[in-house]
Design a protein around this motif. Structure first.
Motif, mmCIF file in Angstrom:
data_model
loop_
_atom_site.group_PDB
_atom_site.id
_atom_site.type_symbol
_atom_site.label_atom_id
_atom_site.label_comp_id
_atom_site.label_asym_id
_atom_site.label_seq_id
_atom_site.Cartn_x
_atom_site.Cartn_y
_atom_site.Cartn_z
ATOM 1 N N CYS A 96 -18.199 -0.648 15.966
ATOM 2 C CA CYS A 96 -19.139 0.463 15.929
ATOM 3 C C CYS A 96 -20.130 0.377 17.090
ATOM 4 N N CYS A 97 -20.732 1.499 17.421
ATOM 5 C CA CYS A 97 -21.827 1.532 18.392
ATOM 6 C C CYS A 97 -22.579 2.847 18.221
ATOM 7 N N ILE A 98 -23.707 2.948 18.914
ATOM 8 C CA ILE A 98 -24.534 4.157 18.875
ATOM 9 C C ILE A 98 -24.614 4.723 20.286
ATOM 10 N N VAL A 99 -24.470 6.031 20.417
ATOM 11 C CA VAL A 99 -24.547 6.679 21.725
ATOM 12 C C VAL A 99 -25.690 7.696 21.724
ATOM 13 N N PHE A 238 -23.356 7.989 15.873
ATOM 14 C CA PHE A 238 -22.848 6.700 15.421
ATOM 15 C C PHE A 238 -21.323 6.769 15.494
ATOM 16 N N LEU A 239 -20.727 5.902 16.300
ATOM 17 C CA LEU A 239 -19.274 5.903 16.495
ATOM 18 C C LEU A 239 -18.650 4.743 15.738
ATOM 19 N N GLU A 240 -17.492 5.015 15.164
ATOM 20 C CA GLU A 240 -16.796 4.004 14.353
ATOM 21 C C GLU A 240 -15.298 4.079 14.651
ATOM 22 N N VAL A 241 -14.690 2.929 14.896
ATOM 23 C CA VAL A 241 -13.233 2.858 15.067
ATOM 24 C C VAL A 241 -12.716 1.774 14.141
ATOM 25 N N THR A 242 -11.747 2.131 13.312
ATOM 26 C CA THR A 242 -11.144 1.158 12.392
ATOM 27 C C THR A 242 -9.649 1.039 12.664
ATOM 28 N N SER A 243 -9.086 -0.111 12.258
ATOM 29 C CA SER A 243 -7.660 -0.334 12.481
ATOM 30 C C SER A 243 -7.130 -1.354 11.481
ATOM 31 N N SER A 244 -5.860 -1.201 11.150
ATOM 32 C CA SER A 244 -5.172 -2.213 10.340
ATOM 33 C C SER A 244 -4.339 -3.123 11.230
ATOM 34 N N THR A 245 -4.374 -2.866 12.550
ATOM 35 C CA THR A 245 -3.520 -3.584 13.500
ATOM 36 C C THR A 245 -4.219 -4.738 14.187
ATOM 37 N N SER A 246 -5.320 -4.457 14.908
ATOM 38 C CA SER A 246 -6.022 -5.529 15.622
ATOM 39 C C SER A 246 -7.420 -5.091 16.027
ATOM 40 N N LEU A 247 -8.263 -6.083 16.270
ATOM 41 C CA LEU A 247 -9.623 -5.822 16.731
ATOM 42 C C LEU A 247 -9.606 -5.287 18.157
ATOM 43 N N GLN A 248 -8.691 -5.792 18.983
ATOM 44 C CA GLN A 248 -8.625 -5.358 20.375
ATOM 45 C C GLN A 248 -8.288 -3.882 20.487
ATOM 46 N N ILE A 249 -7.451 -3.383 19.601
ATOM 47 C CA ILE A 249 -7.115 -1.959 19.618
ATOM 48 C C ILE A 249 -8.364 -1.129 19.322
ATOM 49 N N CYS A 250 -9.197 -1.607 18.381
ATOM 50 C CA CYS A 250 -10.460 -0.920 18.088
ATOM 51 C C CYS A 250 -11.317 -0.838 19.343
ATOM 52 N N LYS A 251 -11.401 -1.948 20.079
ATOM 53 C CA LYS A 251 -12.220 -1.986 21.294
ATOM 54 C C LYS A 251 -11.650 -1.077 22.375
ATOM 55 N N ASP A 252 -10.335 -1.098 22.536
ATOM 56 C CA ASP A 252 -9.689 -0.253 23.551
ATOM 57 C C ASP A 252 -9.935 1.226 23.268
ATOM 58 N N VAL A 253 -9.829 1.601 21.997
ATOM 59 C CA VAL A 253 -10.050 2.996 21.609
ATOM 60 C C VAL A 253 -11.513 3.384 21.830
ATOM 61 N N MET A 254 -12.425 2.477 21.474
ATOM 62 C CA MET A 254 -13.850 2.761 21.670
ATOM 63 C C MET A 254 -14.175 2.882 23.153
ATOM 64 N N ASP A 255 -13.590 2.024 23.990
ATOM 65 C CA ASP A 255 -13.757 2.139 25.447
ATOM 66 C C ASP A 255 -13.342 3.528 25.924
ATOM 67 N N ALA A 256 -12.151 3.953 25.491
ATOM 68 C CA ALA A 256 -11.615 5.253 25.909
ATOM 69 C C ALA A 256 -12.506 6.395 25.435
ATOM 70 N N LEU A 257 -13.045 6.267 24.228
ATOM 71 C CA LEU A 257 -13.913 7.311 23.669
ATOM 72 C C LEU A 257 -15.213 7.435 24.474
ATOM 73 N N ILE A 258 -15.818 6.299 24.814
ATOM 74 C CA ILE A 258 -17.084 6.333 25.566
ATOM 75 C C ILE A 258 -16.866 6.867 26.978
ATOM 76 N N ILE A 259 -15.778 6.470 27.618
ATOM 77 C CA ILE A 259 -15.471 6.983 28.959
ATOM 78 C C ILE A 259 -15.278 8.502 28.905
ATOM 79 N N LYS A 260 -14.573 8.979 27.894
ATOM 80 C CA LYS A 260 -14.361 10.424 27.744
ATOM 81 C C LYS A 260 -15.690 11.140 27.481
#
Length: 332
Positions: A96-99, A238-260
């Protein structure tokens, strides 16, 4: 030579400095002219390169986006998300993070943001199978927050655009709607929330993000709560990314969301669209028009901890947002 040549020829010979000297000076002059010409060409080429480089830098500066990261220690109202042990076998990973600074009032900014989120769900999130994004109006949140897993018949949520309902009843409604949709369109594929129902098959507990008043604000991978829905008037997300796969996927998706989000914010700032021109959201006319003064985004770190307060993850960390595009400046 003196006896056989006219005096003038001898004097010219001596004035030239001896045998071949006159010719040599002429050749040296030609060489010097060529060197000077080459130097001038080189200077012109160098000047052209510098001009081209400056033009490129000017273009880059026009396209430049800025994201400033604010650390938890610098925020007097830091938000923490606690994770219960119940999510371990259901959907264990959350970031999670706040923008702040995202301009959703300008023209079609909100619509573009929602479309971009849907696109990320389809692409990097692989149609929500690897991760799910949820966005909330920070001003409507009651924290601290709890990431939990609850039985379908006790988990209650107010889904986007619907009335409060238990998760078990919501899924039953969605399944019925999916059945009707297939009948009407005479095909196997369904749209909207209906295509994510199978992601919860076989689960005894459903994941959810709960606020301090025990209201479910997120039910991944199905829906968010209407209580914290973002609008044109939303200033902090407030941004939230959840996953059943891995923590890194959550981070990658959050990176992509913030860049967008940085790209969209720059676009809104540059386009100078009329405030409130989009009919998608109401309640804008009650607020005076606000011209954005900057396209810079501020990202506040959010800590995710276990029930004992032990740190699980903080985002963004020093290693996050490292593969951002060249025209995005990350100020850490």
């Amino acid at each position: 030579m003196v006896n056989g040549c006219p005096t003038k020829s001898v004097l010219d010979y001596l004035r030239a400095g001896g045998r071949g000297k006159g010719k040599g000076k002429q050749q040296d002059g030609e060489v010097n002219e060529k060197v000077d010409s080459s130097r001038n060409a080189s200077k012109k080429k160098s000047a052209a390169k510098q001009k081209s480089k400056k033009e490129e830098e000017d273009v880059d500066e026009l396209n430049q986006m800025v994201v400033r990261i604010l650390h938890i220690s610098e925020s007097p109202t830091a938000v923490t998300v606690k994770v219960s042990a119940a999510v371990k076998d259901v959907r264990p990973y959350i970031v999670c993070c706040i923008v702040k600074g995202m301009n959703l009032r300008q023209g079609n900014s909100l619509k573009r943001f929602l479309v971009a989120q849907t696109k990320l769900h389809d692409e990097i999130c692989a149609k929500r199978t690897t991760a799910t994004i949820a966005t909330h109006d920070l001003g409507l949140l009651k924290y601290p927050l709890l990431y939990d897993a609850r039985p379908p018949d006790t988990l209650k949520i107010i889904p986007l655009g619907r009335k409060e309902v238990k998760a078990v009843d919501l899924l039953r409604q969605l399944q019925q709607e999916a059945h009707e949709q297939r009948k009407q369109k005479k095909r196997q594929n369904v749209s909207g929330l209906h295509k994510y129902l199978q992601l919860l098959d076989g689960k005894d507990l459903y994941p959810c993000l709960v606020d301090a008043e025990d209201h479910v604000i997120s039910f991944p991978p199905i829906t968010n709560s209407d209580k914290t829905k973002i609008k044109k008037t939303t200033k902090e997300l407030f941004l939230e990314v959840t996953s059943s796969t891995s923590l890194q996927i959550c981070k990658d998706v959050m990176d992509a969301l913030i860049i967008k989000m940085a790209e969209l914010n720059k676009l809104s700032f540059d386009s100078k669209e009329v405030v409130g021109s989009d009919e998608e959201t109401t309640a804008v006319s009650d607020h005076p028009a606000e011209e954005p003064t900057s396209f810079e985004l501020t990202v506040l770190q959010v800590k995710v901890v276990d029930v004992d307060g032990n740190l699980k993850v903080v985002y963004p960390s020093k290693t996050d947002l490292m593969s951002s595009p060249s025209n995005l400046s990350i100020i850490r």
